[in-house]
Design an enzyme around this catalytic site. Structure first.
Site, short mmCIF file in Angstrom:
data_model
loop_
_atom_site.label_atom_id
_atom_site.label_comp_id
_atom_site.label_asym_id
_atom_site.label_seq_id
_atom_site.Cartn_x
_atom_site.Cartn_y
_atom_site.Cartn_z
N ASN A 117 36.85 -25.02 11.06
CA ASN A 117 35.82 -24.11 10.53
C ASN A 117 36.30 -23.21 9.40
O ASN A 117 35.72 -22.17 9.12
CB ASN A 117 35.13 -23.33 11.66
CG ASN A 117 36.09 -22.46 12.43
OD1 ASN A 117 37.27 -22.41 12.11
ND2 ASN A 117 35.57 -21.76 13.42
N GLU A 160 44.98 -7.59 13.92
CA GLU A 160 45.31 -8.79 13.16
C GLU A 160 46.00 -8.44 11.84
O GLU A 160 46.95 -9.11 11.44
CB GLU A 160 44.02 -9.61 12.91
CG GLU A 160 43.48 -10.17 14.23
CD GLU A 160 42.05 -10.71 14.14
OE1 GLU A 160 41.50 -10.80 13.02
OE2 GLU A 160 41.48 -11.04 15.20
N LYS A 179 42.00 -20.91 6.70
CA LYS A 179 42.75 -21.72 7.66
C LYS A 179 43.31 -22.98 6.98
O LYS A 179 42.95 -23.28 5.84
CB LYS A 179 41.82 -22.09 8.82
CG LYS A 179 41.39 -20.88 9.68
CD LYS A 179 40.45 -21.34 10.78
CE LYS A 179 40.12 -20.22 11.76
NZ LYS A 179 39.27 -20.71 12.88
N TYR A 206 45.85 -15.42 18.38
CA TYR A 206 44.77 -15.94 19.23
C TYR A 206 44.97 -15.63 20.71
O TYR A 206 44.46 -16.36 21.57
CB TYR A 206 44.61 -17.44 19.00
CG TYR A 206 43.83 -17.79 17.74
CD1 TYR A 206 42.56 -17.24 17.51
CD2 TYR A 206 44.34 -18.67 16.80
CE1 TYR A 206 41.83 -17.55 16.36
CE2 TYR A 206 43.61 -18.99 15.65
CZ TYR A 206 42.36 -18.42 15.44
OH TYR A 206 41.64 -18.74 14.31
N HIS A 238 38.91 -17.67 9.16
CA HIS A 238 38.89 -16.72 10.27
C HIS A 238 38.51 -15.36 9.70
O HIS A 238 38.94 -15.01 8.61
CB HIS A 238 40.27 -16.62 10.92
CG HIS A 238 40.39 -15.43 11.83
ND1 HIS A 238 39.98 -15.47 13.14
CD2 HIS A 238 40.80 -14.15 11.59
CE1 HIS A 238 40.16 -14.27 13.68
NE2 HIS A 238 40.65 -13.46 12.76
#
Ligand code: IDP
Ligand code: MG
Length: 149
Positions: free
Chosen positions: A112, A126, A9, A49, A115
Protein backbone atom coordinates in the site's frame (compact mmCIF):
# COMPACT_ATOMS: atom_id res chain seq x y z
CA UNK A 1 1.56 23.40 13.68
CA UNK A 2 1.90 19.63 13.81
CA UNK A 3 4.66 17.40 12.53
CA UNK A 4 3.72 13.97 11.27
CA UNK A 5 5.68 10.96 10.09
CA UNK A 6 5.32 9.63 6.56
CA UNK A 7 7.27 6.86 4.87
CA UNK A 8 7.37 5.78 1.23
CA UNK A 9 7.45 2.00 1.59
CA UNK A 10 9.67 -0.33 -0.49
CA UNK A 11 7.00 -0.80 -3.20
CA UNK A 12 6.56 2.97 -3.46
CA UNK A 13 10.30 3.41 -3.93
CA UNK A 14 10.50 0.57 -6.48
CA UNK A 15 7.52 1.88 -8.42
CA UNK A 16 8.99 5.37 -8.65
CA UNK A 17 6.54 7.18 -6.38
CA UNK A 18 9.00 9.09 -4.16
CA UNK A 19 8.63 12.21 -6.30
CA UNK A 20 4.87 11.83 -6.63
CA UNK A 21 4.44 11.57 -2.86
CA UNK A 22 6.75 14.52 -2.17
CA UNK A 23 4.98 16.55 -4.88
CA UNK A 24 1.57 15.95 -3.38
CA UNK A 25 2.78 17.05 0.06
CA UNK A 26 4.46 20.15 -1.37
CA UNK A 27 1.48 21.04 -3.53
CA UNK A 28 -0.80 20.82 -0.51
CA UNK A 29 1.37 23.45 1.19
CA UNK A 30 3.05 21.09 3.63
CA UNK A 31 6.73 21.35 4.44
CA UNK A 32 9.22 18.49 4.82
CA UNK A 33 11.44 19.17 7.83
CA UNK A 34 13.47 15.93 7.69
CA UNK A 35 13.96 13.25 5.05
CA UNK A 36 16.04 10.09 4.94
CA UNK A 37 16.44 7.05 2.67
CA UNK A 38 17.31 3.85 4.47
CA UNK A 39 16.66 0.13 4.57
CA UNK A 40 15.04 -1.01 7.81
CA UNK A 41 16.51 -4.00 9.59
CA UNK A 42 14.18 -6.42 11.35
CA UNK A 43 14.70 -4.75 14.73
CA UNK A 44 13.74 -1.30 13.48
CA UNK A 45 10.76 -2.76 11.62
CA UNK A 46 9.58 -4.53 14.79
CA UNK A 47 9.86 -1.29 16.75
CA UNK A 48 7.96 0.68 14.12
CA UNK A 49 5.16 -1.92 13.87
CA UNK A 50 5.13 -3.02 17.54
CA UNK A 51 1.34 -2.54 17.78
CA UNK A 52 0.78 -5.27 15.18
CA UNK A 53 2.88 -8.01 16.82
CA UNK A 54 0.96 -11.27 16.89
CA UNK A 55 -1.45 -10.40 14.06
CA UNK A 56 -1.61 -12.74 11.09
CA UNK A 57 -0.11 -10.16 8.74
CA UNK A 58 2.76 -9.27 11.12
CA UNK A 59 5.48 -11.53 9.65
CA UNK A 60 4.62 -10.69 6.00
CA UNK A 61 4.54 -7.02 7.04
CA UNK A 62 8.05 -7.22 8.52
CA UNK A 63 9.28 -8.99 5.37
CA UNK A 64 7.66 -6.33 3.14
CA UNK A 65 8.91 -3.31 5.03
CA UNK A 66 12.51 -4.63 5.24
CA UNK A 67 12.58 -5.79 1.60
CA UNK A 68 14.15 -2.63 0.16
CA UNK A 69 14.90 1.01 0.82
CA UNK A 70 12.23 3.32 2.20
CA UNK A 71 12.10 7.11 2.35
CA UNK A 72 11.15 8.50 5.76
CA UNK A 73 9.91 12.07 6.18
CA UNK A 74 8.85 14.52 8.85
CA UNK A 75 6.04 16.63 7.44
CA UNK A 76 4.90 19.85 9.06
CA UNK A 77 1.78 21.97 8.73
CA UNK A 78 -1.51 22.92 10.37
CA UNK A 79 -3.39 19.70 11.20
CA UNK A 80 -0.66 17.78 9.37
CA UNK A 81 -1.41 14.45 11.09
CA UNK A 82 -5.03 14.05 9.96
CA UNK A 83 -4.41 15.88 6.71
CA UNK A 84 -1.64 13.49 5.65
CA UNK A 85 -3.63 10.42 6.77
CA UNK A 86 -6.48 11.62 4.56
CA UNK A 87 -4.09 12.16 1.64
CA UNK A 88 -2.77 8.59 2.10
CA UNK A 89 -6.23 6.98 2.19
CA UNK A 90 -7.64 3.79 3.69
CA UNK A 91 -5.24 1.01 4.71
CA UNK A 92 -6.57 -1.31 2.00
CA UNK A 93 -6.12 0.44 -1.35
CA UNK A 94 -9.28 -1.32 -2.56
CA UNK A 95 -11.23 0.84 -0.09
CA UNK A 96 -9.15 3.99 -0.58
CA UNK A 97 -10.83 6.80 -2.49
CA UNK A 98 -9.49 8.03 -5.82
CA UNK A 99 -7.45 11.14 -5.14
CA UNK A 100 -5.66 9.50 -2.25
CA UNK A 101 -2.18 8.03 -2.73
CA UNK A 102 -3.30 4.47 -2.00
CA UNK A 103 -6.53 4.94 -3.97
CA UNK A 104 -4.67 6.19 -7.02
CA UNK A 105 -1.74 3.79 -7.07
CA UNK A 106 -2.53 0.65 -5.04
CA UNK A 107 -4.63 -2.51 -5.20
CA UNK A 108 -3.39 -4.87 -2.46
CA UNK A 109 -3.35 -4.17 1.31
CA UNK A 110 0.08 -5.81 1.54
CA UNK A 111 1.48 -3.33 -1.01
CA UNK A 112 0.00 0.00 0.00
CA UNK A 113 2.88 2.31 -0.96
CA UNK A 114 3.05 4.65 2.02
CA UNK A 115 2.82 4.76 5.79
CA UNK A 116 1.53 7.74 7.75
CA UNK A 117 1.23 8.21 11.52
CA UNK A 118 -2.35 7.90 12.77
CA UNK A 119 -2.21 10.16 15.89
CA UNK A 120 0.03 12.67 17.62
CA UNK A 121 1.33 9.91 19.93
CA UNK A 122 2.20 7.70 16.95
CA UNK A 123 3.76 10.60 15.08
CA UNK A 124 6.02 11.45 18.01
CA UNK A 125 6.96 7.81 18.61
CA UNK A 126 7.65 7.07 14.94
CA UNK A 127 9.59 10.29 14.29
CA UNK A 128 11.86 9.38 17.21
CA UNK A 129 12.60 5.97 15.66
CA UNK A 130 13.78 7.51 12.40
CA UNK A 131 15.17 10.95 13.24
CA UNK A 132 17.42 12.74 15.72
CA UNK A 133 17.06 16.39 16.69
CA UNK A 134 19.86 17.38 14.31
CA UNK A 135 18.06 15.78 11.33
CA UNK A 136 15.38 18.50 11.35
CA UNK A 137 15.54 21.73 9.38
CA UNK A 138 13.62 24.71 10.67
CA UNK A 139 12.58 27.06 7.90
CA UNK A 140 9.47 28.51 6.34
CA UNK A 141 8.38 28.16 2.76
CA UNK A 142 8.12 31.61 1.17
CA UNK A 143 4.54 30.95 0.09
CA UNK A 144 3.25 30.11 3.58
CA UNK A 145 1.46 33.43 4.00
CA UNK A 146 -0.49 32.42 0.87
CA UNK A 147 -1.26 28.93 2.17
CA UNK A 148 -2.44 30.10 5.61
CA UNK A 149 -4.63 33.10 6.37
P1 IDP B 1 -2.16 1.88 8.27
O1 IDP B 1 -0.86 1.71 7.53
O2 IDP B 1 -3.23 2.42 7.38
O3 IDP B 1 -2.01 2.66 9.55
P2 IDP B 1 -2.39 -0.51 9.94
O4 IDP B 1 -3.67 -1.16 10.33
O5 IDP B 1 -1.65 0.26 10.98
O6 IDP B 1 -2.69 0.41 8.67
O7 IDP B 1 -1.47 -1.66 9.35
C1 IDP B 1 -0.09 -1.42 9.13
C2 IDP B 1 0.29 -2.02 7.80
O8 IDP B 1 0.17 -3.43 7.86
C3 IDP B 1 -0.60 -1.61 6.62
O9 IDP B 1 -0.26 -0.35 6.06
C4 IDP B 1 -0.34 -2.73 5.65
O10 IDP B 1 0.93 -2.56 5.01
C5 IDP B 1 -0.24 -3.92 6.60
N1 IDP B 1 -1.54 -4.58 6.78
C6 IDP B 1 -2.58 -4.17 7.54
N2 IDP B 1 -3.60 -5.02 7.48
C7 IDP B 1 -3.20 -6.01 6.64
C8 IDP B 1 -3.82 -7.20 6.16
O11 IDP B 1 -4.96 -7.52 6.50
N3 IDP B 1 -3.08 -7.97 5.32
C9 IDP B 1 -1.81 -7.63 4.93
N4 IDP B 1 -1.19 -6.53 5.36
C10 IDP B 1 -1.88 -5.72 6.20
MG1 MG C 1 -1.07 2.21 11.33
Amino acid sequence: METTFLMVKPDGVQRGFIGEVVSRLEERGLRMTAMKMMQLDREAAKEHYAEHEGKDFYEPLLKYITSGPVVAMAVKGNSAISLVRDMVGETDPKDAKPGTIRGDFGIDVGRNIVHAADSSESAERELDIFFNGSDYQEYKRVEESWVYE
